[in-house]
Scaffold this motif. Structure first.
Motif, PDB file in Angstrom:
ATOM      1  N   PHE A 240       1.047  -1.099   0.200  1.00  0.00           N
ATOM      2  CA  PHE A 240       0.324   0.292  -0.402  1.00  0.00           C
ATOM      3  C   PHE A 240       0.891   1.830  -0.646  1.00  0.00           C
ATOM      4  O   PHE A 240       0.275   1.719  -0.735  1.00  0.00           O
ATOM      5  CB  PHE A 240      -1.159   0.067   1.411  1.00  0.00           C
TER       6      PHE A 240
ATOM      7  N   VAL B 172       1.203   4.197  -3.077  1.00  0.00           N
ATOM      8  CA  VAL B 172       0.539   5.295  -2.939  1.00  0.00           C
ATOM      9  C   VAL B 172       1.490   6.253  -2.875  1.00  0.00           C
ATOM     10  O   VAL B 172       1.389   7.514  -3.811  1.00  0.00           O
ATOM     11  CB  VAL B 172       0.208   6.173  -1.558  1.00  0.00           C
ATOM     12  N   THR B 173       2.490   5.963  -1.820  1.00  0.00           N
ATOM     13  CA  THR B 173       4.106   6.974  -2.955  1.00  0.00           C
ATOM     14  C   THR B 173       4.042   7.374  -4.339  1.00  0.00           C
ATOM     15  O   THR B 173       4.408   8.046  -4.898  1.00  0.00           O
ATOM     16  CB  THR B 173       5.201   6.310  -2.837  1.00  0.00           C
TER      17      THR B 173
ATOM     18  N   TRP C 106       2.066   6.826  -6.564  1.00  0.00           N
ATOM     19  CA  TRP C 106       0.879   7.267  -7.518  1.00  0.00           C
ATOM     20  C   TRP C 106       0.770   8.029  -7.107  1.00  0.00           C
ATOM     21  O   TRP C 106       0.583  10.088  -7.771  1.00  0.00           O
ATOM     22  CB  TRP C 106      -0.351   7.133  -6.783  1.00  0.00           C
ATOM     23  N   VAL C 107       1.399   9.150  -5.685  1.00  0.00           N
ATOM     24  CA  VAL C 107       1.560  10.627  -5.447  1.00  0.00           C
ATOM     25  C   VAL C 107       2.884  11.479  -6.426  1.00  0.00           C
ATOM     26  O   VAL C 107       2.473  12.317  -6.309  1.00  0.00           O
ATOM     27  CB  VAL C 107       1.820  10.940  -4.212  1.00  0.00           C
TER      28      VAL C 107
END
Length: 103
Positions: A5, A9-10, A12-13
């Motif tokens: 996760f 998320v890293t 995508w950000v």
């Protein structure tokens, strides 16, 4: 959960931060999350990004502490008689003024 996760998320950000068109980037991220091999690629990429971010923060904190130690070590120089230079002693919270030295 943490091994998948946080890197995803890293990743995508990171892509969103440097995107020119945010809406198109969100669509691309959604399409990439449908394919397993691209999802795995984003996970590995995010792991490297997370590790790099942690190393940068740790390096900055270490450099800050190193410079702080150098600054305080400069004041802790002892002359040949065992006296601290400029009247500064690490255990003395109120060092004497430089002009009022006892010789």
């Amino acid at each position: 959960v943490w091994l998948a996760f946080v890197p995803l998320v890293t990743s995508w950000v990171w892509r969103l931060c440097f995107a020119r068109a945010t809406q198109q980037t969100v669509v691309r991220i959604a399409r990439r999350s449908c394919a397993f091999n691209l999802l795995l690629t984003d996970c590995v990429y995010g792991s490297f990004l997370s590790a790099a971010i942690v190393f940068v923060f740790l390096g900055t904190a270490s450099l800050r502490e190193y410079l702080r130690q150098i600054r305080f070590a400069h004041h802790d120089i002892v002359d040949g008689n065992g006296n601290h230079r400029d009247g500064f002693h690490p255990l003395n919270p109120n060092p004497p003024l430089a002009g009022l030295r006892n010789n």
